[in-house]
Design a protein around this motif. Sequence first.
Motif, PDB file in Angstrom:
ATOM      1  N   ARG A 213      -9.665  -5.002  -9.958  1.00 23.31           N
ATOM      2  CA  ARG A 213      -9.762  -4.735 -11.393  1.00 23.31           C
ATOM      3  C   ARG A 213      -9.430  -5.977 -12.208  1.00 23.31           C
ATOM      4  NH1 ARG A 213      -6.987   1.053 -12.605  1.00 23.31           N
ATOM      5  NH2 ARG A 213      -7.696   0.497 -14.683  1.00 23.31           N
ATOM      6  N   ARG A 214      -8.418  -6.724 -11.771  1.00 21.31           N
ATOM      7  CA  ARG A 214      -8.033  -7.925 -12.509  1.00 21.31           C
ATOM      8  C   ARG A 214      -9.159  -8.951 -12.478  1.00 21.31           C
ATOM      9  NH1 ARG A 214      -3.590  -9.094  -9.902  1.00 21.31           N
ATOM     10  NH2 ARG A 214      -2.284  -7.807 -11.266  1.00 21.31           N
TER      11      ARG A 214
ATOM     12  N   THR B 199      -1.189   5.604  -5.032  1.00 26.90           N
ATOM     13  CA  THR B 199       0.165   5.742  -5.582  1.00 26.90           C
ATOM     14  C   THR B 199       0.818   7.023  -5.083  1.00 26.90           C
ATOM     15  OG1 THR B 199      -0.484   4.530  -7.581  1.00 26.90           O
ATOM     16  CG2 THR B 199       1.492   5.903  -7.720  1.00 26.90           C
TER      17      THR B 199
ATOM     18  N   GLU C 255      -9.882   3.864 -10.504  1.00 26.16           N
ATOM     19  CA  GLU C 255      -8.725   4.540 -11.093  1.00 26.16           C
ATOM     20  C   GLU C 255      -8.296   5.724 -10.234  1.00 26.16           C
ATOM     21  OE1 GLU C 255      -7.423   6.741 -15.292  1.00 26.16           O
ATOM     22  OE2 GLU C 255      -9.277   5.577 -15.180  1.00 26.16           O
TER      23      GLU C 255
ATOM     24  N   LEU D  60      -3.083  -0.174  -3.039  1.00 21.89           N
ATOM     25  CA  LEU D  60      -2.914  -0.246  -4.493  1.00 21.89           C
ATOM     26  C   LEU D  60      -3.005  -1.696  -4.974  1.00 21.89           C
ATOM     27  CD1 LEU D  60      -2.315   1.324  -7.086  1.00 21.89           C
ATOM     28  CD2 LEU D  60       0.123   1.040  -6.604  1.00 21.89           C
ATOM     29  N   GLN D  61      -2.415  -2.621  -4.217  1.00 18.30           N
ATOM     30  CA  GLN D  61      -2.491  -4.029  -4.595  1.00 18.30           C
ATOM     31  C   GLN D  61      -3.931  -4.537  -4.537  1.00 18.30           C
ATOM     32  OE1 GLN D  61       0.302  -5.566  -1.717  1.00 18.30           O
ATOM     33  NE2 GLN D  61       2.002  -5.579  -3.179  1.00 18.30           N
TER      34      GLN D  61
ATOM     35  N   ALA E  16      -6.690   4.400  -7.076  1.00 15.39           N
ATOM     36  CA  ALA E  16      -5.336   3.918  -7.348  1.00 15.39           C
ATOM     37  C   ALA E  16      -4.359   5.075  -7.469  1.00 15.39           C
ATOM     38  CB  ALA E  16      -5.332   3.085  -8.633  1.00 15.39           C
TER      39      ALA E  16
ATOM     40  N   THR F 269      -5.758  -3.236  -7.595  1.00 15.27           N
ATOM     41  CA  THR F 269      -5.312  -3.983  -8.779  1.00 15.27           C
ATOM     42  C   THR F 269      -5.976  -5.354  -8.828  1.00 15.27           C
ATOM     43  OG1 THR F 269      -3.177  -2.837  -8.748  1.00 15.27           O
ATOM     44  CG2 THR F 269      -3.287  -4.905  -9.978  1.00 15.27           C
TER      45      THR F 269
END
Length: 358
Positions: free
Chosen positions: A351-352, A336, A329, A344-345, A332, A348
């Motif tokens: 995390r996904r 950002t 977090e 950032l991708q 990220a 993500t």
Amino acid sequence: MFVGERRTRLIRARKAAYYTQETLAYALNVDPTTVGHWERGKSEPLPYKRPKLAKLLGVDREQLEELLAEGQNAPSAAGSAAAPPPADAVTTSGDLDYDTWADDLDRAAVCLGRQEFVAAKLLLDRWTGQLASGADQRALHLYGRSLRLLGDLRQDQGVLTGPLSARQSYRKAMAVFAELHSDRRVAQLELHLAVLDEMSGQLEAAGRQYERLAADHRLDARDRTRALLWVGTALSKAGEGTAAITFIRPAIRRFEALEEPQDWSVAYQKLALAYRGDGDLRQATAALEVALDHRAGDAPMQRVRLDTAHGHLLLSDPATADSGLALLEGAAATATEYGMLHQLQAITGIRRAYEQQA
């Protein structure tokens, strides 16, 4: 009648702090002509601007006042010689100031190292549109460097393909250096293009290019070792951890022999991820501890990459998963803040994948 004169020491202080008039103006939220007026003794910074100006130049308030005092109360007489040109005036043939161009590229590289993309872009935009037909070799060389740095900027921002992309800038730079018969720089750009393939998910193609360039003596020893390391990176991303380790470990030894501490630390970070992919969490943790203990500098990009690797590893153990999510977090948020889209991708995606497994 009294008018101001050039504040030479103020100009030197700005350049020593790696600012052009444009980038300093951006940092102070003033027009670049305002900075030019300060340096030519035509006006003074307003009182509320001075604390931040001093901080940016790396001086205290008293030192700043001394820099500003240099241009006060200079006598002027009719018929006197013309005033010297501003510090950033064009002075060389063909309307190109080569020294200022080279200085701006050095400053742009410093800005990129700090992920100060707006400042870097301002510096590069001054020059990337100025090359005329029939330019001499020095102008072509500087133009090629400008395009390469523009590619680096877009790569860090995650703009990999299409118009105004990193790939487009690198290919243009490669054409310039091919025209100049600069084999080493052409090979370096081939290496950068392979990185873009890897970042775009073309792992097999990137791995083949890395392996070829790891033995290419157009490159120096450091770049060949980086190519060797990146073979391992591509294999690790493809899920071939054991094979990746056989490339990463020799790269670590070479970086140590070359006395490249930052590359050496990054290689241990890559090694940790390869061991994680191979299911060896003990070795992965040991490798990551080396990277954490020997991190070189605290640039936002390196901080995000290291925190992402650390968070990814912590997610592998249910007992440390919450700490891993917290690290991701924070990474990220930094990505950002600095506009690092590719990072950032990646976060993500990690995390996904964790949420789907959970």
